[in-house]
Design a protein around this motif. Structure first.
Motif, PDB file in Angstrom:
ATOM      1  N   ASN A  97     -50.337   5.672 -51.994  1.00 31.75           N
ATOM      2  CA  ASN A  97     -49.878   4.396 -52.524  1.00 31.75           C
ATOM      3  C   ASN A  97     -51.100   3.678 -53.093  1.00 31.75           C
ATOM      4  O   ASN A  97     -52.025   3.349 -52.342  1.00 31.75           O
ATOM      5  N   PRO A  98     -51.143   3.436 -54.403  1.00 34.71           N
ATOM      6  CA  PRO A  98     -52.342   2.839 -55.014  1.00 34.71           C
ATOM      7  C   PRO A  98     -52.733   1.484 -54.427  1.00 34.71           C
ATOM      8  O   PRO A  98     -53.898   1.098 -54.496  1.00 34.71           O
ATOM      9  N   ASN A  99     -51.777   0.787 -53.845  1.00 33.34           N
ATOM     10  CA  ASN A  99     -52.062  -0.557 -53.334  1.00 33.34           C
ATOM     11  C   ASN A  99     -52.374  -0.593 -51.841  1.00 33.34           C
ATOM     12  O   ASN A  99     -52.625  -1.663 -51.292  1.00 33.34           O
ATOM     13  N   LYS A 100     -52.353   0.593 -51.192  1.00 37.35           N
ATOM     14  CA  LYS A 100     -52.580   0.597 -49.752  1.00 37.35           C
ATOM     15  C   LYS A 100     -53.278   1.883 -49.326  1.00 37.35           C
ATOM     16  O   LYS A 100     -52.645   2.944 -49.263  1.00 37.35           O
ATOM     17  N   PRO A 101     -54.585   1.822 -49.030  1.00 35.99           N
ATOM     18  CA  PRO A 101     -55.290   3.023 -48.553  1.00 35.99           C
ATOM     19  C   PRO A 101     -54.690   3.517 -47.238  1.00 35.99           C
ATOM     20  O   PRO A 101     -54.182   2.736 -46.437  1.00 35.99           O
ATOM     21  N   ILE A 102     -54.723   4.819 -47.019  1.00 31.45           N
ATOM     22  CA  ILE A 102     -54.228   5.371 -45.761  1.00 31.45           C
ATOM     23  C   ILE A 102     -55.366   6.094 -45.043  1.00 31.45           C
ATOM     24  O   ILE A 102     -56.276   6.636 -45.677  1.00 31.45           O
ATOM     25  N   THR A 103     -55.288   6.080 -43.727  1.00 28.82           N
ATOM     26  CA  THR A 103     -56.272   6.768 -42.890  1.00 28.82           C
ATOM     27  C   THR A 103     -55.569   7.874 -42.117  1.00 28.82           C
ATOM     28  O   THR A 103     -54.533   7.637 -41.491  1.00 28.82           O
ATOM     29  N   ILE A 104     -56.112   9.074 -42.173  1.00 25.31           N
ATOM     30  CA  ILE A 104     -55.516  10.229 -41.490  1.00 25.31           C
ATOM     31  C   ILE A 104     -56.527  10.795 -40.493  1.00 25.31           C
ATOM     32  O   ILE A 104     -57.567  11.334 -40.895  1.00 25.31           O
ATOM     33  N   PRO A 105     -56.254  10.683 -39.182  1.00 24.47           N
ATOM     34  CA  PRO A 105     -57.146  11.304 -38.191  1.00 24.47           C
ATOM     35  C   PRO A 105     -56.856  12.800 -38.071  1.00 24.47           C
ATOM     36  O   PRO A 105     -55.695  13.216 -38.107  1.00 24.47           O
ATOM     37  N   ILE A 106     -57.894  13.588 -37.944  1.00 23.39           N
ATOM     38  CA  ILE A 106     -57.755  15.042 -37.809  1.00 23.39           C
ATOM     39  C   ILE A 106     -58.407  15.473 -36.494  1.00 23.39           C
ATOM     40  O   ILE A 106     -59.561  15.125 -36.234  1.00 23.39           O
ATOM     41  N   LYS A 107     -57.659  16.202 -35.690  1.00 21.26           N
ATOM     42  CA  LYS A 107     -58.191  16.738 -34.438  1.00 21.26           C
ATOM     43  C   LYS A 107     -58.004  18.246 -34.441  1.00 21.26           C
ATOM     44  O   LYS A 107     -56.887  18.746 -34.293  1.00 21.26           O
ATOM     45  N   LEU A 108     -59.086  18.970 -34.659  1.00 14.07           N
ATOM     46  CA  LEU A 108     -59.003  20.421 -34.721  1.00 14.07           C
ATOM     47  C   LEU A 108     -58.874  21.010 -33.318  1.00 14.07           C
ATOM     48  O   LEU A 108     -59.566  20.591 -32.386  1.00 14.07           O
ATOM     49  N   VAL A 109     -57.993  21.996 -33.193  1.00 10.62           N
ATOM     50  CA  VAL A 109     -57.743  22.650 -31.906  1.00 10.62           C
ATOM     51  C   VAL A 109     -58.289  24.078 -31.963  1.00 10.62           C
ATOM     52  O   VAL A 109     -57.946  24.833 -32.884  1.00 10.62           O
ATOM     53  N   PRO A 110     -59.140  24.466 -31.002  1.00  4.46           N
ATOM     54  CA  PRO A 110     -59.672  25.830 -31.008  1.00  4.46           C
ATOM     55  C   PRO A 110     -58.565  26.877 -30.880  1.00  4.46           C
ATOM     56  O   PRO A 110     -57.513  26.623 -30.278  1.00  4.46           O
ATOM     57  N   LYS A 111     -58.790  28.059 -31.457  1.00  7.06           N
ATOM     58  CA  LYS A 111     -57.828  29.150 -31.321  1.00  7.06           C
ATOM     59  C   LYS A 111     -57.852  29.743 -29.916  1.00  7.06           C
ATOM     60  O   LYS A 111     -56.860  30.308 -29.460  1.00  7.06           O
ATOM     61  N   TYR A 112     -58.991  29.631 -29.252  1.00  9.03           N
ATOM     62  CA  TYR A 112     -59.147  30.268 -27.947  1.00  9.03           C
ATOM     63  C   TYR A 112     -59.579  29.247 -26.897  1.00  9.03           C
ATOM     64  O   TYR A 112     -60.223  28.248 -27.207  1.00  9.03           O
ATOM     65  N   ALA A 113     -59.198  29.535 -25.658  1.00 15.00           N
ATOM     66  CA  ALA A 113     -59.608  28.693 -24.525  1.00 15.00           C
ATOM     67  C   ALA A 113     -60.818  29.329 -23.842  1.00 15.00           C
ATOM     68  O   ALA A 113     -60.903  30.555 -23.726  1.00 15.00           O
ATOM     69  N   LYS A 114     -61.743  28.489 -23.405  1.00 13.40           N
ATOM     70  CA  LYS A 114     -62.900  28.967 -22.652  1.00 13.40           C
ATOM     71  C   LYS A 114     -62.548  28.983 -21.162  1.00 13.40           C
ATOM     72  O   LYS A 114     -62.013  28.010 -20.635  1.00 13.40           O
ATOM     73  N   VAL A 115     -62.854  30.109 -20.498  1.00 15.38           N
ATOM     74  CA  VAL A 115     -62.467  30.296 -19.108  1.00 15.38           C
ATOM     75  C   VAL A 115     -63.674  30.761 -18.299  1.00 15.38           C
ATOM     76  O   VAL A 115     -64.425  31.640 -18.732  1.00 15.38           O
TER      77      VAL A 115
END
Length: 202
Positions: A97-115
């Motif tokens: 929307n040209p009249n309203k900037p938007i903010t998008i948070p990104i949280k990357l999730v690892p493919k593998y779990a550490k054990v």
């Protein structure tokens, strides 16, 4: 006459005007803003964001390096996909929307779990998802429910079900139970001194 006017970040306009001799004329030009900003934020660094627009189709790739990244785009519907080695891709839609900037948070999730496993006693063999390791070593395994099998000579096999979270180090403690057996030793002639693991037996 015909004039055309454009401003970066805005659209452009054109119009015919008539100029009469001996008269002055004021022309007001209003240009609609057609570009807006999207601001990506993330605690992760050094990953690619691919931005696509369906109609007309456009595609651009940007590198996210710091705490936030601002991108100016023409108004319309878009989608973005993240790319980073050993992390899951994230895909989402957004609209400029040209009249309203938007903010998008990104949280990357690892493919593998550490054990990591700690065991009593030490040097226990760990089997999990067809992977083999030893206690006090770190493994990388698929997230979700897994069956752990712990084995060591002289101890009862231990099984447990765990749920692995890719966003943290999953630590588990396994206490093995010693398993005893019996043996009968007869010597000929009787009365021989017998040691088992260098310990005398009666």
């Amino acid at each position: 006459y015909k004039y055309e006017a454009s401003v970066p970040g805005y659209g452009q306009t054109e119009q015919n005007i008539t100029v009469n001799a001996g008269k002055s004329k004021t022309v007001e030009i209003e240009i609609e803003k057609t570009w807006g900003d999207v601001i990506f934020t993330s605690k992760n660094k050094n990953f690619n964001i691919i931005i696509e627009k369906n109609y007309p189709y456009t595609r651009q790739q940007i590198l996210y390096e710091s705490k936030q990244k601002k991108v100016s785009l023409e108004k319309g519907a878009y989608s973005f996909t993240t790319e980073k080695k050993d992390f899951k891709s994230e895909t989402n839609d957004f609209t400029i929307n040209p009249n309203k900037p938007i903010t998008i948070p990104i949280k990357l999730v690892p493919k593998y779990a550490k054990v990591r496993f700690t065991t009593t006693p030490d040097n226990v063999e760990i089997f999990l998802s067809y992977r083999r390791g030893f206690s006090n070593t770190e493994l990388r395994l698929p997230e979700g429910k897994q069956i752990i099998v712990a084995r060591k000579d002289g101890f009862r096999e231990t099984r447990m079900v765990v749920n692995l979270d890719p966003l943290k180090l999953n630590e588990f403690e396994i206490k093995m139970v010693r398993e005893y057996g019996s043996i009968t030793i007869r010597s000929y002639p009787p009365g021989a001194d017998i040691l088992v693991d260098r310990e005398p037996i009666n």
